[in-house]
Design a protein around this motif. Structure first.
Motif, PDB file in Angstrom:
ATOM      1  N   CYS A  54       3.931   7.525  -3.607  1.00  0.00           N
ATOM      2  CA  CYS A  54       4.029   6.066  -3.543  1.00  0.00           C
ATOM      3  C   CYS A  54       4.539   5.516  -4.862  1.00  0.00           C
ATOM      4  O   CYS A  54       5.390   4.625  -4.878  1.00  0.00           O
ATOM      5  CB  CYS A  54       2.664   5.454  -3.260  1.00  0.00           C
ATOM      6  SG  CYS A  54       2.082   5.806  -1.643  1.00  0.00           S
ATOM      7  N   MET A  55       3.992   6.052  -5.947  1.00  0.00           N
ATOM      8  CA  MET A  55       4.375   5.527  -7.238  1.00  0.00           C
ATOM      9  C   MET A  55       5.858   5.775  -7.494  1.00  0.00           C
ATOM     10  O   MET A  55       6.562   4.917  -8.020  1.00  0.00           O
ATOM     11  CB  MET A  55       3.548   6.162  -8.337  1.00  0.00           C
ATOM     12  CG  MET A  55       3.542   5.318  -9.571  1.00  0.00           C
ATOM     13  SD  MET A  55       2.555   6.005 -10.851  1.00  0.00           S
ATOM     14  CE  MET A  55       3.549   7.353 -11.395  1.00  0.00           C
ATOM     15  N   LYS A  78       8.207   5.897  -5.299  1.00  0.00           N
ATOM     16  CA  LYS A  78       9.009   4.950  -4.524  1.00  0.00           C
ATOM     17  C   LYS A  78       8.978   3.568  -5.142  1.00  0.00           C
ATOM     18  O   LYS A  78       9.990   2.875  -5.188  1.00  0.00           O
ATOM     19  CB  LYS A  78       8.518   4.915  -3.092  1.00  0.00           C
ATOM     20  CG  LYS A  78       8.982   6.120  -2.318  1.00  0.00           C
ATOM     21  CD  LYS A  78       8.337   6.164  -0.980  1.00  0.00           C
ATOM     22  CE  LYS A  78       8.706   7.423  -0.222  1.00  0.00           C
ATOM     23  NZ  LYS A  78       7.714   7.717   0.806  1.00  0.00           N
ATOM     24  N   LEU A  79       7.763   3.160  -5.615  1.00  0.00           N
ATOM     25  CA  LEU A  79       7.681   1.840  -6.241  1.00  0.00           C
ATOM     26  C   LEU A  79       8.483   1.809  -7.538  1.00  0.00           C
ATOM     27  O   LEU A  79       9.037   0.784  -7.917  1.00  0.00           O
ATOM     28  CB  LEU A  79       6.228   1.475  -6.512  1.00  0.00           C
ATOM     29  CG  LEU A  79       5.376   1.200  -5.275  1.00  0.00           C
ATOM     30  CD1 LEU A  79       3.949   0.929  -5.660  1.00  0.00           C
ATOM     31  CD2 LEU A  79       5.935   0.036  -4.486  1.00  0.00           C
ATOM     32  N   ARG A  80       8.534   2.946  -8.196  1.00  0.00           N
ATOM     33  CA  ARG A  80       9.314   2.994  -9.441  1.00  0.00           C
ATOM     34  C   ARG A  80      10.793   2.952  -9.166  1.00  0.00           C
ATOM     35  O   ARG A  80      11.565   2.357  -9.922  1.00  0.00           O
ATOM     36  CB  ARG A  80       9.003   4.285 -10.207  1.00  0.00           C
ATOM     37  CG  ARG A  80       7.834   4.152 -11.122  1.00  0.00           C
ATOM     38  CD  ARG A  80       7.638   5.430 -11.832  1.00  0.00           C
ATOM     39  NE  ARG A  80       8.416   5.476 -13.059  1.00  0.00           N
ATOM     40  CZ  ARG A  80       8.302   6.452 -13.945  1.00  0.00           C
ATOM     41  NH1 ARG A  80       7.475   7.445 -13.720  1.00  0.00           N
ATOM     42  NH2 ARG A  80       9.007   6.436 -15.036  1.00  0.00           N
ATOM     43  N   SER A  82      17.704   3.942  -4.631  1.00  0.00           N
ATOM     44  CA  SER A  82      17.073   4.469  -3.426  1.00  0.00           C
ATOM     45  C   SER A  82      17.925   4.232  -2.182  1.00  0.00           C
ATOM     46  O   SER A  82      17.592   4.684  -1.109  1.00  0.00           O
ATOM     47  CB  SER A  82      15.711   3.821  -3.228  1.00  0.00           C
ATOM     48  OG  SER A  82      15.888   2.443  -3.024  1.00  0.00           O
ATOM     49  N   ASN A 135      12.156   1.320  -7.004  1.00  0.00           N
ATOM     50  CA  ASN A 135      12.530  -0.074  -6.766  1.00  0.00           C
ATOM     51  C   ASN A 135      13.060  -0.739  -8.029  1.00  0.00           C
ATOM     52  O   ASN A 135      13.824  -1.695  -7.959  1.00  0.00           O
ATOM     53  CB  ASN A 135      11.299  -0.871  -6.314  1.00  0.00           C
ATOM     54  CG  ASN A 135      10.990  -0.636  -4.867  1.00  0.00           C
ATOM     55  OD1 ASN A 135      11.831  -0.132  -4.131  1.00  0.00           O
ATOM     56  ND2 ASN A 135       9.794  -0.981  -4.464  1.00  0.00           N
ATOM     57  N   LEU A 136      12.575  -0.243  -9.177  1.00  0.00           N
ATOM     58  CA  LEU A 136      12.942  -0.885 -10.436  1.00  0.00           C
ATOM     59  C   LEU A 136      14.422  -0.742 -10.727  1.00  0.00           C
ATOM     60  O   LEU A 136      15.019  -1.584 -11.377  1.00  0.00           O
ATOM     61  CB  LEU A 136      12.149  -0.275 -11.592  1.00  0.00           C
ATOM     62  CG  LEU A 136      10.669  -0.639 -11.661  1.00  0.00           C
ATOM     63  CD1 LEU A 136      10.007   0.083 -12.785  1.00  0.00           C
ATOM     64  CD2 LEU A 136      10.513  -2.132 -11.820  1.00  0.00           C
ATOM     65  N   SER A 153      -0.414   9.665  -3.874  1.00  0.00           N
ATOM     66  CA  SER A 153      -0.280   8.549  -4.824  1.00  0.00           C
ATOM     67  C   SER A 153       0.991   8.680  -5.631  1.00  0.00           C
ATOM     68  O   SER A 153       1.688   7.689  -5.872  1.00  0.00           O
ATOM     69  CB  SER A 153      -1.452   8.513  -5.803  1.00  0.00           C
ATOM     70  OG  SER A 153      -2.624   8.772  -5.158  1.00  0.00           O
TER      71      SER A 153
END
Lengths: 186, 211
Positions: A166-167, A169-171, A179, A173-174, A163
């Motif tokens: 994933c978090m 990677k999603l962060r 990345s 994106n901000l 988790s």
């Protein structure tokens, strides 16, 4: 890491036994054991204690914390505090299971102890989940969890690590551009 | 403890893709609504609705993600990509209100993956999309964790049917932790079992190999 590997590590803990045979001091890589005299208590690792017990060569003296009153006290404390309370042994769950399975006749009130330890375990796991959730929802990057045991970490490790990946990677994106340029080799 | 004959490559999730991840390959076939910004000569057969030989400028059609990503360029405007419905303002409000009620499998099933890929197409809403993706993940985390860590020895299909593919993978890893602990507690961990590799192994006959 597998649960049985954690159990293997727990078997290195020492426990007191009262042998009913006599044997000179034995020399092992992990240290010297003995001498064994009938009726005289001696400290040995759990794996040896269980082996001797199964061959009915000794009586196991339960560790001091494996006692109904002390465990009840611990359970109350664990329920009252919001943080993890110190546990009597880093392998309390594994030792309880091993000793109660193989030497329940040497431990008074074995069933009560089993229930108490399970209660403590459940309380701690609930706390662990709660703290994992607040860790994620507050977007923290690091946390310090004292007094956790290996077995407890082990049950949640795979899920929490995935988790957090994933978090992360999603962060990332901000912040556009951060990345890019990262390549993974296969 | 489950042994597999191969190790599945995890999806890239972020803006990058993992070339060898099966999930990412399927993801790259998701269709995106686009609008052509120039004439595509002799490609009319791609657009079933008209009979003309070319695709004229300003046509609205759907292209797979991999193709739109390849054709999209900021300077030479070949096509413009519209956001799929789930990433638009209206749905973002829903996700921000309560991410738990949404059926991400129906919406996605690659909600997070596709959402991150959408950031390649410079839309003014990009920061909001990224923020919503993150908040959705965080909002659904607790429920996913609790259900994966408590469902022991029961039918989990009802629990996973509303999950995104990424969350499903997380659910599986949570289950593996729970299952390995439970099997240890019941004393099954000390029993030796044959590896699944050996069980699946059959001797090949020479006649199978030589036609």
């Amino acid at each position: 890491m597998d649960s049985s590997e954690v159990e293997f590590l727990a078997e290195k803990e020492t426990v007191k036994i009262i042998p009913n045979f006599s044997l000179d001091r034995i020399y092992l890589i992990g240290g010297d054991l003995g001498p064994f005299n009938p009726g005289l208590p001696v400290d040995v690792p759990v794996w040896l204690a269980l082996n001797l017990k199964q061959r009915q060569k000794c009586r196991i003296v339960p560790p001091a914390w494996m006692d109904v009153e002390k465990l009840e006290e611990m359970r109350e404390l664990e329920r009252k505090e919001d943080t993890f309370t110190p546990v009597p042994s880093p392998y309390y769950m594994e030792l309880t299971k091993l000793l109660l399975n193989y030497a329940s006749d040497n431990i008074p009130k074995a069933d009560e102890i089993r229930t108490l330890v399970k209660d403590i375990w459940d309380t701690r796991i609930a706390k662990l989940r709660l703290s994992a959730d607040s860790f994620i929802s507050q977007l923290e990057a690091h946390a310090k969890l004292d007094n956790l045991t290996l077995m407890e970490i082990n049950t949640i490790r795979a899920f929490l690590l995935d988790s957090l990946n994933c978090m992360y990677k999603l962060r990332s994106n901000l912040q556009p551009g951060s990345s890019k340029g990262q390549f993974t080799d296969y | 403890m489950d042994t597999q004959s191969y190790l599945p490559v995890q999806p890239g999730v972020g803006m990058g893709e993992n070339f060898l991840s099966l999930d990412d390959i399927v993801l790259s076939h998701e269709r995106l609504p686009i609008r052509t910004e120039c004439r595509f000569p002799r490609l009319g057969f791609l657009e079933k609705s008209s009979d003309s030989q070319d695709i004229p400028e300003g046509t609205k059609m759907e292209l797979p993600l991999w193709l739109s990503k390849g054709l999209y360029e900021k300077k030479r405007r070949v096509l413009s990509v519209e956001l799929p419905k789930v990433y638009r303002e209206g749905w973002r409000t829903v996700f921000n209100a309560d991410p738990n009620v949404v059926d991400l499998h129906k919406m996605g099933p690659y909600y997070y993956g596709l959402g991150s890929q959408m950031l390649h197409f410079d839309s003014p809403e990009n920061p909001e999309i990224a923020q919503t993706l993150l908040q959705t993940f965080i909002g659904r985390f607790r429920r996913n964790m609790d259900s994966s860590q408590n469902a022991y020895n029961e039918d989990t299909s009802a629990l996973v049917e509303r999950l995104d593919c990424l969350e499903k993978a997380l659910f599986t890893s949570g289950q593996s932790g729970l299952n390995s602990f439970q099997s240890w507690e019941k004393g099954q961990a000390s029993q030796l079992t044959a590896s699944s590799l050996v069980l699946n192994y059959r001797k090949r006959k020479i006649t199978d190999l030589q036609p």
